[in-house]
Design an enzyme around this catalytic site. Structure first.
Site, PDB file in Angstrom:
ATOM      1  N   ALA A 189       0.826  -1.210   0.000  1.00  0.00           N
ATOM      2  CA  ALA A 189       0.000   0.000   0.000  1.00  0.00           C
ATOM      3  C   ALA A 189       0.861   1.262   0.000  1.00  0.00           C
ATOM      4  O   ALA A 189       0.862   2.044   0.959  1.00  0.00           O
ATOM      5  CB  ALA A 189      -0.934  -0.021   1.203  1.00  0.00           C
ATOM      6  N   GLY A 191       0.363   3.939  -1.642  1.00  0.00           N
ATOM      7  CA  GLY A 191      -0.506   5.108  -1.546  1.00  0.00           C
ATOM      8  C   GLY A 191      -0.934   5.400  -0.129  1.00  0.00           C
ATOM      9  O   GLY A 191      -1.080   6.568   0.268  1.00  0.00           O
ATOM     10  N   ASP A 192      -1.146   4.366   0.665  1.00  0.00           N
ATOM     11  CA  ASP A 192      -1.526   4.552   2.068  1.00  0.00           C
ATOM     12  C   ASP A 192      -0.339   5.001   2.908  1.00  0.00           C
ATOM     13  O   ASP A 192      -0.412   5.983   3.650  1.00  0.00           O
ATOM     14  CB  ASP A 192      -2.074   3.239   2.645  1.00  0.00           C
ATOM     15  CG  ASP A 192      -3.460   2.904   2.125  1.00  0.00           C
ATOM     16  OD1 ASP A 192      -4.255   3.837   1.924  1.00  0.00           O
ATOM     17  OD2 ASP A 192      -3.744   1.717   1.945  1.00  0.00           O
ATOM     18  N   ILE A 193       0.752   4.256   2.821  1.00  0.00           N
ATOM     19  CA  ILE A 193       1.887   4.539   3.699  1.00  0.00           C
ATOM     20  C   ILE A 193       2.551   5.855   3.312  1.00  0.00           C
ATOM     21  O   ILE A 193       3.003   6.615   4.184  1.00  0.00           O
ATOM     22  CB  ILE A 193       2.875   3.369   3.682  1.00  0.00           C
ATOM     23  CG1 ILE A 193       2.199   2.132   4.296  1.00  0.00           C
ATOM     24  CG2 ILE A 193       4.151   3.710   4.445  1.00  0.00           C
ATOM     25  CD1 ILE A 193       3.037   0.877   4.270  1.00  0.00           C
ATOM     26  N   ALA A 196       0.478   8.436   4.818  1.00  0.00           N
ATOM     27  CA  ALA A 196       0.659   8.406   6.268  1.00  0.00           C
ATOM     28  C   ALA A 196       1.918   9.138   6.691  1.00  0.00           C
ATOM     29  O   ALA A 196       1.921   9.896   7.675  1.00  0.00           O
ATOM     30  CB  ALA A 196       0.705   6.956   6.744  1.00  0.00           C
TER      31      ALA A 196
END
Length: 417
Positions: A189, A191-193, A196
């Protein structure tokens, strides 16, 4: 097994202490991975993170697969397990006006209020930045969404998961070859990390600003912005004339050894000379075909690869990389899952945390450890993710002074759980 800390299944999460963010408090209205990864990092650095979850299903990451079950038989999915160490869980129905009032009552007791719903969702619930700032002007409010909240964009109302914004960053098309479909989520992920990490940086900067001015502010993170920043080669190299995934003239490829593959990077003439000597081809440095970096690329398959893989054929990938490193050449083995788990560097750095299972399975769940090492803040004990609503009564009673009878009445009405 190359693991570090153990996050015991029986140990209830407690507010962290002793880290550089000791005393910082985060109220997180979050789900899945983009924001939970950020707040978990803040928790690992010492922040007290209270997670607000909807009654019933909780954070949607709990429903992910694969999963284990908690002591009450409820599913706890992999996405939740790896992004919520050391937090406390409070179940509040934000769609009930009384639930909204509970959050507005809690907000002034926290330094950071964080959310990662679809753009505009918190505003419609009456919990947007303006609503929080009205009761807590010094609060830092952070939003993580697919396309941001503060700048008009044609994508503003769209839902987004990590692979969606990764595709829109251009990196999938840059790496796609021929008529093959894109390789979706090739590194997990990103895009997520990525979002974040930028959220955590924004929060820390906003807290520093608040220390200086006494004022809070809105930190707005778009996942697409974050991935475009992390895949900078897409637009930068295009602007400098490269097309269709060209990376410029250098050796940046995978090569086969006796037991698998390794990756080698050579982008300087002195490193190329070292490579030539190591693999027994010193004549390469005088070969006019290989006199330029572009020549290395042009003759990778017909000259370089046969010789490099011929040299590596008698070596394991670890041995080949050790020899290359000894010659001052950057190389790394392509490791499989079990090899990563058993890797001595991973063990030495404590980069895998064991979360004991509560459903009779012996193999613990492995969660990445904290990659931030600080000389004045020794690594702290890890605490398991919270069970759904585990701290509802303790937080509402301790923070808002609600009695057990008041909390039970809210629970009976479905406002909390």
């Amino acid at each position: 097994m190359g693991t570090g800390e153990t996050a015991g299944a029986s140990a209830s999460p407690v507010p962290p202490s002793g880290g550089p963010l000791d005393g910082v408090r985060v109220l997180a209205l979050e789900q899945m991975q983009a924001l939970p990864y950020a707040t978990q990092l803040l928790a690992r650095l010492g922040a007290d993170v209270v997670k607000i979850e909807p009654p019933g299903r909780g954070d949607s990451g709990r429903a992910s697969l694969p999963a284990m079950t908690d002591p009450r038989g409820r599913r706890v999915g992999a996405t939740f397990l790896r992004n919520n160490l050391g937090k406390r869980s409070v179940c509040v129905n934000l769609k009930d006006p009384r639930g909204r009032e509970l959050v507005l009552g809690l907000a002034p007791r926290f330094d950071v209020i964080a959310e990662n719903s679809r753009a505009g969702a918190m505003r419609r619930l009456g919990l947007g930045y303006e609503d929080i700032a009205a009761v807590h002007p010094a609060g830092v409010y952070v939003s993580v969404s697919g396309f941001g909240n503060t700048v008009p964009t044609p994508y503003g109302g769209r839902p987004a998961f990590a692979p969606v914004v990764e595709a829109m960053s251009g990196i999938y098309e840059m790496k796609r070859r021929g008529g093959d479909p894109p390789a979706v989520a090739p590194v997990g992920a990103l895009g997520d990390i990525g979002a974040a990490l930028f959220a955590a940086v924004g929060v820390l900067a906003a807290l520093r600003h608040r220390d200086a001015t006494g004022r809070g502010q809105y930190v707005d993170i778009a996942m697409l912005d974050s991935v475009i920043a992390m895949t900078d080669i897409v637009t930068n190299l295009w602007s400098m004339g490269l097309r269709k995934g060209e990376l410029g003239p250098l050796i940046l490829h995978g090569f086969r050894a006796a037991d698998g593959w390794f990756v080698l990077q050579v982008g300087r003439e002195e490193h190329f000379a070292r490579l030539a000597g190591l693999v027994g081809r010193p004549e390469w440095t005088a070969d006019p075909r290989l006199a330029t970096r572009q020549g290395w690329v042009d003759h990778l398959e017909d000259v370089l690869r046969p010789a490099i893989e011929g040299w590596a054929a008698r070596l394991t990938k670890a041995e080949a990389c050790a020899a290359l490193a000894a010659a001052g050449i950057a190389a790394g083995p392509c490791l499989g899952e079990e090899e990563v788990v058993a890797d001595p560097h991973v063990a030495a750095r404590g980069m895998l945390v064991e979360v004991s299972r509560t459903d009779g399975v012996e193999q613990p769940v492995l969660v990445p450890g904290n990659p931030v090492r600080m000389s004045a803040a020794p690594a702290r004990e890890e605490h398991r993710p919270p069970w759904l609503g585990e701290h509802t009564a303790a937080v509402l009673g301790g923070e808002l002074g609600l009695s057990a009878a008041e909390i039970e009445a809210l629970r009976a009405d479905g406002v909390v759980a």
